[in-house]
Every structure is written in C-alpha cells, then in structure tokens.
Design a protein around this motif. Structure first.
Motif, PDB file in Angstrom:
ATOM      1  N   PRO A 100      39.878  49.554   7.335  1.00 16.89           N
ATOM      2  CA  PRO A 100      39.737  49.541   8.175  1.00 16.89           C
ATOM      3  C   PRO A 100      40.518  51.280   7.895  1.00 16.89           C
ATOM      4  O   PRO A 100      41.665  51.778   7.569  1.00 16.89           O
ATOM      5  CB  PRO A 100      40.886  49.240   9.559  1.00 16.89           C
ATOM      6  N   TYR A 101      39.408  52.561   8.808  1.00 16.53           N
ATOM      7  CA  TYR A 101      39.912  53.669   9.019  1.00 16.53           C
ATOM      8  C   TYR A 101      39.544  54.243  10.268  1.00 16.53           C
ATOM      9  O   TYR A 101      38.773  54.043  10.348  1.00 16.53           O
ATOM     10  CB  TYR A 101      39.089  54.534   7.377  1.00 16.53           C
ATOM     11  N   VAL A 102      40.633  55.343  10.380  1.00 17.20           N
ATOM     12  CA  VAL A 102      40.349  55.819  11.117  1.00 17.20           C
ATOM     13  C   VAL A 102      39.541  57.486  10.687  1.00 17.20           C
ATOM     14  O   VAL A 102      40.515  58.544  10.439  1.00 17.20           O
ATOM     15  CB  VAL A 102      41.499  56.377  12.955  1.00 17.20           C
ATOM     16  N   ILE A 103      38.719  57.850  10.473  1.00 20.29           N
ATOM     17  CA  ILE A 103      37.920  58.935   9.864  1.00 20.29           C
ATOM     18  C   ILE A 103      37.902  60.298  10.615  1.00 20.29           C
ATOM     19  O   ILE A 103      36.623  60.271  11.703  1.00 20.29           O
ATOM     20  CB  ILE A 103      36.874  58.608   9.369  1.00 20.29           C
ATOM     21  N   ARG A 104      38.268  60.811  10.413  1.00 18.80           N
ATOM     22  CA  ARG A 104      38.435  62.101  11.119  1.00 18.80           C
ATOM     23  C   ARG A 104      37.433  63.618  11.159  1.00 18.80           C
ATOM     24  O   ARG A 104      37.462  63.382   9.472  1.00 18.80           O
ATOM     25  CB  ARG A 104      39.455  62.775  11.609  1.00 18.80           C
ATOM     26  N   VAL A 105      36.227  63.797  11.188  1.00 19.91           N
ATOM     27  CA  VAL A 105      34.927  64.120  10.906  1.00 19.91           C
ATOM     28  C   VAL A 105      35.832  66.065  10.935  1.00 19.91           C
ATOM     29  O   VAL A 105      35.707  66.181  12.235  1.00 19.91           O
ATOM     30  CB  VAL A 105      34.397  63.908  10.983  1.00 19.91           C
ATOM     31  N   ALA A 106      35.870  66.790   9.860  1.00 21.35           N
ATOM     32  CA  ALA A 106      36.462  67.731  10.490  1.00 21.35           C
ATOM     33  C   ALA A 106      35.489  69.229   9.582  1.00 21.35           C
ATOM     34  O   ALA A 106      35.003  69.586   8.626  1.00 21.35           O
ATOM     35  CB  ALA A 106      38.100  68.594   9.988  1.00 21.35           C
ATOM     36  N   VAL A 126      34.409  56.546  13.625  1.00 22.74           N
ATOM     37  CA  VAL A 126      34.311  58.091  12.681  1.00 22.74           C
ATOM     38  C   VAL A 126      34.216  58.900  13.914  1.00 22.74           C
ATOM     39  O   VAL A 126      33.294  59.288  15.275  1.00 22.74           O
ATOM     40  CB  VAL A 126      33.141  57.808  12.236  1.00 22.74           C
ATOM     41  N   ILE A 127      35.492  59.807  14.131  1.00 22.68           N
ATOM     42  CA  ILE A 127      35.376  61.002  14.936  1.00 22.68           C
ATOM     43  C   ILE A 127      35.592  62.222  14.716  1.00 22.68           C
ATOM     44  O   ILE A 127      36.074  62.668  13.414  1.00 22.68           O
ATOM     45  CB  ILE A 127      36.273  60.079  15.743  1.00 22.68           C
ATOM     46  N   ILE A 151      31.839  55.252  17.192  1.00 23.12           N
ATOM     47  CA  ILE A 151      31.373  56.177  16.509  1.00 23.12           C
ATOM     48  C   ILE A 151      31.514  57.755  18.002  1.00 23.12           C
ATOM     49  O   ILE A 151      30.478  57.398  18.589  1.00 23.12           O
ATOM     50  CB  ILE A 151      29.777  56.446  16.152  1.00 23.12           C
ATOM     51  N   ARG A 152      32.049  58.204  17.421  1.00 24.89           N
ATOM     52  CA  ARG A 152      32.526  59.365  19.064  1.00 24.89           C
ATOM     53  C   ARG A 152      32.698  60.980  18.615  1.00 24.89           C
ATOM     54  O   ARG A 152      32.654  61.466  17.863  1.00 24.89           O
ATOM     55  CB  ARG A 152      34.329  58.936  19.250  1.00 24.89           C
TER      56      ARG A 152
END
Length: 673
Positions: A100-106, A126-127, A151-152
């Motif tokens: 599991p990962y919390v993936i921040r897309v910057a 994916v946020i 997905i947010r």
C-alpha cells in the motif's frame, strides 16, 4: 471536430455560494478559543480545555461514502508509506507496487508515449497536491481483480486526437477499470480525453464517484460492458458541463444511485439520440434525486427493461425524454446520506467539484486504525517530507517512545479525544540510560512540527529506583518552529527540554494552553521558548527548605531571547518559600551559555522563595539574564534579589519578539481576536 461550446456559471451562482454553503452546514468553523490556564481550577491540569475546531476551509470527507463505504469499506493506501511523485516513472513504480502507498502527485506529469496507461494496483491512494496534480496525455488503468483504490483531486486531460470525436480509433480514457471492487473517484477533473472520460466496466462493484468535473468532451462517463447485473455505484455532486453523452450511461447496474449532480451546457450538435443526460440501460435499477438539469436534451431516460425513479430534481430549459417507471430500490436501505436542495446544486457543485487547493496538501495518518503505533505513523512519513502530514491519534494510552527525525518536517500530532488527557504517550526511561535524548518519551528533532490535544508523560519512578541520573524527560525538542497547543507534560526532573542542534543555533518553541509539571529544572534548555496562558505545577518533594527549580535556561550568550513565561499561572502544594524560579545551566561548563528567563504577568504561588533565583555549577545567577515583570499572587514581590524588567525593555520582550526570528514566524497570531 472542434469543441463547440463554452462553460458559464449559472446566473448569480458565485454570489450565492457563501450563503448556500452556510445554510447547508458547509461553512468553515471559527475557533472558539480554548480557555487559558491562568485563573482556572486545578482540575484543568488533567483534562485540559475541550478540544476546539481550528479554521480549515471546507471540510472534505477523508473516507468514502455511498457504495464504496460498504462491505468492508474503501481505505486506499491507508497504512502504507506516503510518497510524493513528480515524474511518470515515479508514479508508475509506486502505483503498480504490491504494497500500500499514499501517492501524492505534485505538478503535471506528461505521459509518454501519448495515450499510454499507468497501472494502479490494489491498496493505493493517488491524490493530487492542491490544484497542481495532473496526468496529461495518458490514463490510469485498474486491471481485473484490483480493489481498494482511491483516486482524488487530480486533473486528467488532453489525450484527445483531433478528428476522433467518437473515440473509435483511440481508446484513451481518463480512468478505466475492469472487474474491480471498492473504488472511490473523488474531486477530479476529466477533460478532452481520447475516448471516455471515466469508464467503470465489466462487473465492477462498490464504487463511488463524487464531486468530479466532466467537461469539454463527447463521452463523459460510462458504466457496464457486461451482461451481468452486478455493479453497485453511487454518483453524487458531479458537474457535467460541455459534454454530449454518458452523463452517465449506466448499463446493467444492480443499483445506480445518482443525487445532487449538475448537468449544464450540453453539446448542441443536433443529434436527436446520442445527446442525453442520464440513461438507465439494460436491466439497470436507477434512482435520481435532487439533481439539476440546465439545457439538457433527454435529461433522464430508461430502457423498457430498466427501472428509473426520479424525485426532487429541477429541469431548466431541458427537453425530450424524462422517463420514470418501476420501483428501482431504496438507497437508504444500503447507507445514509444527506441530500442538498436541488436549487442549491448549481452553486454548490460549481464551487466544490473538481480539484481543490486544500486537498492533498495535508496527508492524514490514523493511529491505531491505519498504523498500530505513533512511531509507525511517523515512520510512514517520507524523509524530506514536503507536504503537511497530520497524524491523528485516537484516545488511549500509548506506551512507546516516539522519535520524529530531523528529515521529517511538517508533521502535526493531533489527539482526537475531547480532552488532552484522553490521549497519552508515555514511557519510563531515565537519563542514566542514554542521556536526555534517550530518556525522552518523545523527541522532536524536525522543524515545523505541531502537537495538539495530547499528554506526554515520563513515569519513571525516581523514588523506587536509585540511580545517579534521575532526569526523565517527557518531551525533548531540537527543531525550529515547534508548536504545542492544549498539551500536557508530566514528569519530575527535566520534564520539558526545548533545545537546539548546537549552542549557537536558535530554535523556537511556542507553548500555549498547556499544563507542565515537575520538580527539578523541569522547563529547561537553550531554545527560544514562549509559554503562554499555561498552568505550571511545581511538585512538592517533601523538603522544608528546597523543593526544586522551575527553569534551567542555557541560552546562547548572543541570543537575546531564551524563556518567556507570560500570562500564565504557577501553582504548588510545596511549603511557602521552598521553590526557585530558576538557575543558570552551563552544559559542560560552557561559559557561552548565559541563561535568559523572563516571567511576566504571571501568578506566582507562596512556594516561591523571596530570593527566587539561585546559582548552579559554580555559575552565579546574577551573571545570567533573569527578570520578572508585573507578576502577581502570594509569591510575587520586588526585592534586591528579584530583578524587575523596566516597561521600556518589556516592550521589546513580547511574544512576537521571541518568536519572529529572521522569518517572521508568528504562531500566536492565530489566537488573536
């Protein structure tokens, strides 16, 4: 085919937003202001003032609602590490990983080759970070068997190939999922993709699609591609603007619940069949509630084999089919939800759909729901963290040491109980086993860390164990810009140490509405530290002459600001005249450590000595920078042994002077009226 439309907000929508939001309970919450410790009863020491809300903008739900919340729920990458990605390679690697990962897309990620897919595996969030997160020229794909995905807050755009209006040549969707379950698609924007903007396909189950924008496209949102009647899906508060069809098209859905959606500015190309709003196809059972259709052809229609129930919606300038037949189903038999009035939908949805600047900027890690210990949550924060992380700690007692390393800044430790006493972090290591850093229950070496609504304890029993070093810290800090709000620190000797990485490095700490207890040097160190509106309890050690010392400052000689205790209350059960306000600490005998302490506008107990400052380690207190200003209470007084700061100098020793530094840091201002 060009895009033959423009998007417009409904008349007066922007002016109405504020009033509507307030009326619907979505307005921001103003802080009530926790009562200060000064003048409060002793019972406040244990519980603290009730936790109050902080200004935070709209309250976005952190957990899905609707069908995605059922059958075990959808948690995404909860429990996994937090990572920030800026390239296609980084996103592809983390999104497809097994863990599991919390993936921040910057920022914007341009996918190559044009139209390519990035696979999103199970147990992922994916946020997008604020409004910056974009996937350009490519799609996110959830393959069969994938589950538990969030997905947010992303923009997915521009894989449209000129001339391929019907998407027959290029299957470049925004998000495509086949035979998946437990997926939440929330607060995204989909625009100008090669085929469908969002495709939920082939028996996918337990899906919620909320607060998204679908615009500038032919085929918006399709559901089905199966003969089975399996899919359960909730679709709410989405804005379909400048789209032609599939708003959505729902084929063979067991349950499709649509509410509070806004359809506007439909593509006007004269197509009598394939320009439509919502379509219940095959054997779908669909319920539509309180939606708003503005200028839509065929706003809601159903095949003869489907069932469609509509209630409470508003149709403005809309023509064509408005089918309603059958009983469909009762959504409230599955989950609870709140309907907004249909008249409020245009203003609300145009304002709050799509990516939001406040989403994705603060990652939330829950203890123990997602991470079993506080340290496990800290460990999940990436080194070099560039985004705010809130670690929410549920009420309970956590017997563990917690270490926040220097390379993990911007963390907030937030107790979620009603009072600070509800959530306790405690350990029992004394100083003899490794010095101050090893003994501290919590050590904060990072900068820009905040702790709220928590109690920190070192419960080492100095009476039961005879050691050379009985210091036992509840908290030690070495980072800069540290804030403690509505916290408690409990121990005996050396309870709270606010320090810096080295003598000539200046770190700043702000403590407000706190409770601090101890006996010997229990507020000490070299950091510039403000303690405001707090209750300080000097414990009785049973001595008739000397029960301890409140402070032991080791301020660097070139730092004009050490400890400021202001508008607070010091209390004690110790006999009268048995407590010192402080003594000068010179670590290792270093003469450049010249303590600075100002206690001002604070109530002092009878336990304070008439000569409240004393020497330490051969260094005279008179060579330190100790003073008082306008204190009161039975322990206050003005004598030759009690230096008083002049009003002129006190004007340069306010809270702001201590905290501002070179960058104007002002955490106290959030409490000003």
């Amino acid at each position: 085919m060009p895009y033959p439309w423009s998007k417009r907000l409904p008349g007066r929508a922007l002016a109405a937003v504020t009033a509507l939001v307030a009326a619907l309970g979505l307005a921001t919450v103003s802080p009530a202001g926790a009562a200060g410790a000064a003048g409060t009863a002793g019972a406040v020491a244990d519980a603290g003032p009730p936790r109050t809300a902080h200004p935070s903008g709209p309250r976005w739900a952190e957990q899905p609602h609707g069908f995605a919340s059922l059958a075990g729920g959808t948690t995404g990458g909860r429990g996994g590490k937090v990572v920030t990605v800026r390239t296609q390679a980084e996103l592809a690697a983390y999104a497809s990983a097994a863990e599991p990962y919390v993936i921040r897309v910057a920022g914007s990620i341009a996918v190559e080759p044009f139209g390519s897919s990035i696979t999103v595996a199970s147990d992922k969030t994916v946020i997008g970070v604020g409004t910056s997160g974009e996937i350009v020229h490519g799609e996110l794909q959830l393959k069969p068997g994938t589950h538990n995905v969030i997905i947010r807050n992303l923009t997915l755009r521009d894989s449209y190939v000129e001339g391929d209006w019907d998407g027959k040549t290029n299957d470049f969707d925004g998000i495509q999922m086949d035979s998946v379950h437990h997926v939440w698609i929330d607060h995204n924007r989909f625009t100008r993709m090669g085929d469908g903007l969002l495709d939920v396909r082939k028996d996918s189950q337990y899906v919620t699609v909320s607060h998204n924008r679908f615009d500038d496209h032919n085929k918006a949102f399709g559901i089905g591609w199966t003969d089975n009647v399996t899919t359960q899906i909730t679709i709410d508060h989405n804005w379909f603007s400048g789209t032609k069809q599939r708003n959505p098209s729902a084929d063979n859905c067991a349950y499709a619940h649509l509410y509070n959606n806004y359809l506007s500015a439909q593509v006007a190309d004269g197509d009598p069949v394939w320009s439509y709003g919502n379509w219940a196809r095959g054997r779908t059972r669909m319920v539509i509630e309180n939606s708003y259709y503005d200028g839509v052809q065929h706003p809601h229609q159903a095949d003869a084999t489907a069932e469609l129930v509509e209630r409470g919606s508003i149709l403005k300038g809309s023509t064509g089919r408005r089918d309603e037949w059958g009983t469909a189903f009762d959504p409230r038999a599955f989950y609870s939800y709140r309907l907004d009035p249909a008249a409020a939908v245009p203003a609300l949805v145009t304002r709050f759909s799509g990516p939001q600047r406040d989403l994705g900027t603060d990652t939330v890690l829950d203890v123990p729901a997602a991470h079993p210990t506080v340290q496990a949550a800290v460990d999940a924060v990436p080194p070099g963290n560039d985004g705010a992380v809130t670690i929410r700690i549920a009420p309970g007692t956590y017997r563990e040491k917690v270490r926040v390393p220097a390379d993990k800044p911007r963390i907030t430790l937030q107790g979620t109980g009603r009072n600070r006493s509800d959530t306790v972090i405690v350990y029992d290591t004394p100083n003899e086993y490794g010095g101050s850093s090893a003994s501290a229950t919590v050590l904060i070496a990072a900068s820009d860390v905040t702790a709220r609504n928590l109690t920190f304890v070192n419960d080492f029993d100095e009476a039961a164990v005879e050691l050379k070093g009985e210091q036992a810290l509840a908290m030690k800090t070495t980072g800069d810009r540290i804030v403690f709000e509505n916290t408690a620190f409990k121990g005996n000797q050396d309870t709270l140490m606010t320090d810096s990485p080295r003598l000539d490095a200046i770190s700043r700490v702000y403590v407000r509405d706190a409770y601090i207890e101890g006996d010997v040097d229990f507020v000490y160190g070299r950091a510039t530290t403000v303690i405001e509106r707090s209750l300080i309890r000097a414990l009785d050690r049973g001595s008739a002459t000397n029960n301890g010392y409140v402070t032991a400052a080791s301020t660097w000689k070139d730092n004009p600001y050490g400890f400021l205790i202001t508008r607070s209350r010091i209390v004690s059960d110790a006999p009268a005249g048995t407590y010192h306000l402080g003594r000068p600490w010179h670590p290792g005998g270093n003469p450049d450590a010249v303590g600075q302490v100002l206690i001002r506008e604070t109530e002092l107990p009878a336990a304070v000595k008439s000569s409240p400052w004393t020497d330490m380690g051969g260094y005279s207190w008179r060579d330190a920078r100790f003073s008082e200003y306008r204190n009161h209470g039975p322990g206050a007084g003005v004598t030759a042994d009690r230096p008083q700061m002049s009003a002129e100098r006190a004007a340069d020793h306010e809270v702001a002077d201590y905290l501002a530094g070179h960058d104007g840091w002002a955490p106290h201002r959030r409490h000003l009226p």
